[in-house]
Design an enzyme around this catalytic site. Sequence first.
Site, mmCIF file in Angstrom:
data_model
loop_
_atom_site.group_PDB
_atom_site.id
_atom_site.type_symbol
_atom_site.label_atom_id
_atom_site.label_comp_id
_atom_site.label_asym_id
_atom_site.label_seq_id
_atom_site.Cartn_x
_atom_site.Cartn_y
_atom_site.Cartn_z
ATOM 1 N N ARG A 160 22.964 22.823 22.609
ATOM 2 C CA ARG A 160 22.345 24.208 22.935
ATOM 3 C C ARG A 160 20.836 24.043 22.447
ATOM 4 N NH1 ARG A 160 26.614 27.084 24.753
ATOM 5 N NH2 ARG A 160 28.443 26.795 23.425
ATOM 6 N N ARG A 177 33.794 34.472 26.528
ATOM 7 C CA ARG A 177 32.979 35.381 25.875
ATOM 8 C C ARG A 177 32.402 36.340 26.900
ATOM 9 N NH1 ARG A 177 28.226 32.233 23.232
ATOM 10 N NH2 ARG A 177 28.482 31.124 25.161
ATOM 11 N N VAL A 229 29.731 9.830 38.011
ATOM 12 C CA VAL A 229 28.219 9.605 38.196
ATOM 13 C C VAL A 229 27.621 8.271 38.212
ATOM 14 C CG1 VAL A 229 25.805 10.282 37.592
ATOM 15 C CG2 VAL A 229 27.500 12.028 37.771
ATOM 16 N N ARG A 283 50.961 40.318 14.433
ATOM 17 C CA ARG A 283 50.255 39.401 13.791
ATOM 18 C C ARG A 283 49.071 38.768 14.793
ATOM 19 N NH1 ARG A 283 53.013 40.467 10.148
ATOM 20 N NH2 ARG A 283 54.143 39.166 8.701
ATOM 21 N N ASP A 337 33.152 30.592 35.111
ATOM 22 C CA ASP A 337 32.362 31.697 35.398
ATOM 23 C C ASP A 337 31.205 31.480 35.928
ATOM 24 O OD1 ASP A 337 31.151 30.283 33.245
ATOM 25 O OD2 ASP A 337 30.543 32.086 32.028
ATOM 26 N N GLU A 366 52.895 40.439 27.839
ATOM 27 C CA GLU A 366 53.282 41.573 28.211
ATOM 28 C C GLU A 366 51.986 42.391 28.621
ATOM 29 O OE1 GLU A 366 54.766 40.176 25.819
ATOM 30 O OE2 GLU A 366 56.485 40.021 27.069
ATOM 31 N N GLY A 407 28.634 24.296 25.899
ATOM 32 C CA GLY A 407 29.853 24.041 25.617
ATOM 33 C C GLY A 407 30.614 22.690 25.898
ATOM 34 N N ASP A 432 35.107 28.207 30.932
ATOM 35 C CA ASP A 432 35.346 29.678 31.293
ATOM 36 C C ASP A 432 35.294 29.914 32.844
ATOM 37 O OD1 ASP A 432 34.882 30.370 28.440
ATOM 38 O OD2 ASP A 432 32.367 30.576 28.660
ATOM 39 N N ASP A 468 26.285 27.976 33.273
ATOM 40 C CA ASP A 468 25.258 28.943 33.745
ATOM 41 C C ASP A 468 23.965 28.799 33.007
ATOM 42 O OD1 ASP A 468 26.482 30.089 31.258
ATOM 43 O OD2 ASP A 468 25.992 32.143 32.404
ATOM 44 N N THR A 493 32.542 23.800 32.466
ATOM 45 C CA THR A 493 32.968 24.800 31.425
ATOM 46 C C THR A 493 34.139 25.367 31.523
ATOM 47 O OG1 THR A 493 32.319 27.085 30.622
ATOM 48 C CG2 THR A 493 31.530 26.502 32.814
ATOM 49 N N MET A 495 40.466 24.548 19.963
ATOM 50 C CA MET A 495 41.367 23.812 20.338
ATOM 51 C C MET A 495 41.242 23.845 21.878
ATOM 52 S SD MET A 495 44.945 25.748 19.621
ATOM 53 C CE MET A 495 45.793 24.366 20.550
HETATM 54 N N1 LIG Z 1 16.332 30.587 30.400
HETATM 55 C C1 LIG Z 1 16.469 29.236 29.976
HETATM 56 N N2 LIG Z 1 15.418 28.535 29.860
HETATM 57 C C2 LIG Z 1 15.412 27.329 29.672
HETATM 58 N N3 LIG Z 1 16.588 26.439 29.213
HETATM 59 C C3 LIG Z 1 17.688 27.388 29.195
HETATM 60 C C4 LIG Z 1 17.715 28.833 29.330
HETATM 61 N N4 LIG Z 1 19.001 29.162 29.418
HETATM 62 C C5 LIG Z 1 19.694 27.809 28.732
HETATM 63 N N5 LIG Z 1 18.887 26.974 28.844
HETATM 64 C C6 LIG Z 1 19.261 25.640 28.283
HETATM 65 O O1 LIG Z 1 20.724 25.263 28.633
HETATM 66 C C7 LIG Z 1 21.493 25.173 27.167
HETATM 67 C C8 LIG Z 1 22.974 25.646 27.735
HETATM 68 O O2 LIG Z 1 23.086 26.829 27.729
HETATM 69 P P1 LIG Z 1 24.248 27.773 27.105
HETATM 70 O O3 LIG Z 1 24.100 27.532 25.756
HETATM 71 O O4 LIG Z 1 24.109 28.963 27.646
HETATM 72 O O5 LIG Z 1 25.490 26.925 27.717
HETATM 73 P P2 LIG Z 1 26.222 26.715 29.119
HETATM 74 O O6 LIG Z 1 25.369 25.798 29.872
HETATM 75 O O7 LIG Z 1 26.220 28.243 29.723
HETATM 76 O O8 LIG Z 1 27.593 26.514 28.872
HETATM 77 P P3 LIG Z 1 29.193 27.245 28.219
HETATM 78 O O9 LIG Z 1 28.691 28.760 28.473
HETATM 79 O O10 LIG Z 1 30.169 26.653 28.994
HETATM 80 O O11 LIG Z 1 28.992 26.966 26.753
HETATM 81 C C9 LIG Z 1 20.762 25.921 26.405
HETATM 82 O O12 LIG Z 1 20.946 25.508 25.016
HETATM 83 C C10 LIG Z 1 19.195 25.814 26.494
HETATM 84 O O13 LIG Z 1 19.013 24.589 26.252
HETATM 85 O O1 LIG Z 2 31.377 27.883 19.414
HETATM 86 P P1 LIG Z 2 30.256 27.658 20.538
HETATM 87 O O2 LIG Z 2 29.847 26.311 20.832
HETATM 88 O O3 LIG Z 2 29.322 28.737 20.126
HETATM 89 O O4 LIG Z 2 30.897 28.074 21.939
HETATM 90 C C1 LIG Z 2 31.808 29.219 22.033
HETATM 91 C C2 LIG Z 2 31.632 29.686 23.239
HETATM 92 O O5 LIG Z 2 31.828 28.519 24.231
HETATM 93 C C3 LIG Z 2 32.818 28.906 25.358
HETATM 94 O O6 LIG Z 2 33.863 28.199 25.014
HETATM 95 C C4 LIG Z 2 32.271 28.244 26.654
HETATM 96 O O7 LIG Z 2 32.065 26.969 26.449
HETATM 97 C C5 LIG Z 2 32.852 30.473 25.324
HETATM 98 O O8 LIG Z 2 34.114 30.799 25.895
HETATM 99 C C6 LIG Z 2 33.082 30.684 23.904
HETATM 100 O O9 LIG Z 2 32.545 32.082 23.567
HETATM 101 MG MG LIG Z 3 27.538 29.680 29.918
#
Ligand SMILES: Nc1ncnc2c1ncn2[C@@H]1O[C@H](COP(=O)(O)OP(=O)(O)OP(=O)(O)O)[C@@H](O)[C@H]1O
Ligand SMILES: O=P(O)(O)OC[C@H]1O[C@](O)(CO)[C@@H](O)[C@@H]1O
Ligand SMILES: [Mg+2]
Length: 327
Positions: free
Chosen positions: A75, A175, A26, A251, A133, A191, A14, A131, A106, A129, A258
């Site tokens: 992804r 998430r 970088v 509501r 996390d 609240e 994300g 999040d 992660d 990210t 966003m």
């Molecule tokens: N076990 C895995 N082996 C190989 N590639 C991976 C693995 N897990 C994740 N990836 C690669 O990393 C990409 C990004 O991972 P993911 O979609 O979980 O987002 P993220 O980096 O955790 O970011 P966010 O949680 O903020 O959206 C995946 O689409 C995939 O290409």
């Molecule tokens: O719409 P997408 O890209 O699948 O991502 C949604 C997820 O990405 C995050 O915003 C992290 O980037 C999570 O909090 C959320 O669940």
């Molecule tokens: Mg993640």
Amino acid sequence: MKKIKKIAVMTSGGDAPGMNAAIRSVVRACAYYRVSCVGIYRGYEGLIEGDFIELTARSVNNIINKGGTILKSARSKEFRTKEGRAKAYEHLKENNIEAMVVIGGDGSFTGAVIFNEEYKFPVIGIPGTIDNDIFGTTHTLGYDTALNTAVEAIDKIRDTASSHNRLFFVEVMGRDAGFIALNAGVGAGAEEILIPEEDLGLERMLESLKKSRRTGKSSSIVVVAEGDKSGKNVYELAQYVEENLPEYDVRVSVLGHMQRGGSPSCFDRVLASRLGVKSVELLLDGQTNLMVGLKNNEVISTSIAEAIKGGHSINQELLRVSDIMTT
Ligand SMILES: Nc1ncnc2c1ncn2[C@@H]1O[C@H](COP(=O)(O)OP(=O)(O)OP(=O)(O)O)[C@@H](O)[C@H]1O
Ligand SMILES: O=P(O)(O)OC[C@H]1O[C@](O)(CO)[C@@H](O)[C@@H]1O
Ligand SMILES: [Mg+2]
């Protein structure tokens, strides 16, 4: 030790505000140390396709203030396969790229660790990210901006909630993590705050809302993280309250994507600049498999494996403050 001559940078998972500032950092650090820099489009997807661009110090003019990522993000399912990673490695070799900086969450780091195990390819991670996390840093890129976006939106909801004496359920992103919900909730004076890490119980929420009414509150905001532990989504929660407390006019507002956009805050821009420089310096120092992060306002590094596995814990003091504030 042979000096690295070419480094690649990508954004993955994300997107998050501050990713552009990190790319800029970088690229400029590479230029400063006279190392070539290549941008990889669409994260691992572009790596598998060899979708690269040469980046010079001037390629990253005027992006420090821009949301999203000029390199785009994705992804990639294919990178999860051995065949996909083999294609990725071939493209790196063909282009004489000797190391890679991965800006992501992660999942992106998990991919980087697996790739390094298979090909001994040097990688450094920059946590990007909204999040927050990730273990090994108090702040990930984009988190501060996302908090400010969420608070600004909730402030606006409060205006209309108050005019109409309504109860609003506001869903924020997260998430698996409640950082945005807890901090934006406290910052916007919610609240109640419902997060994935703690099951505070629906009964407790009803009691708290009843008490709010008794003590003279005419409107209320409940902030709910996407992955709330109660197992109910925000619409089910609203329905549950309507059924149990019919006196409330309820509501729902889902803030959604966003929260991932917009110009990065000064904090995120400064953090991105610091982490980008450090990532290049670590690679030039022959280090790999590290994630750069922030602790006590110092730039530190943690092994990527630990950053992924370390988990995250929610700030109990903040939970307590939130509780006291609902008095
Ligand atoms: N076990 C895995 N082996 C190989 N590639 C991976 C693995 N897990 C994740 N990836 C690669 O990393 C990409 C990004 O991972 P993911 O979609 O979980 O987002 P993220 O980096 O955790 O970011 P966010 O949680 O903020 O959206 C995946 O689409 C995939 O290409
Ligand atoms: O719409 P997408 O890209 O699948 O991502 C949604 C997820 O990405 C995050 O915003 C992290 O980037 C999570 O909090 C959320 O669940
Ligand atoms: Mg993640």
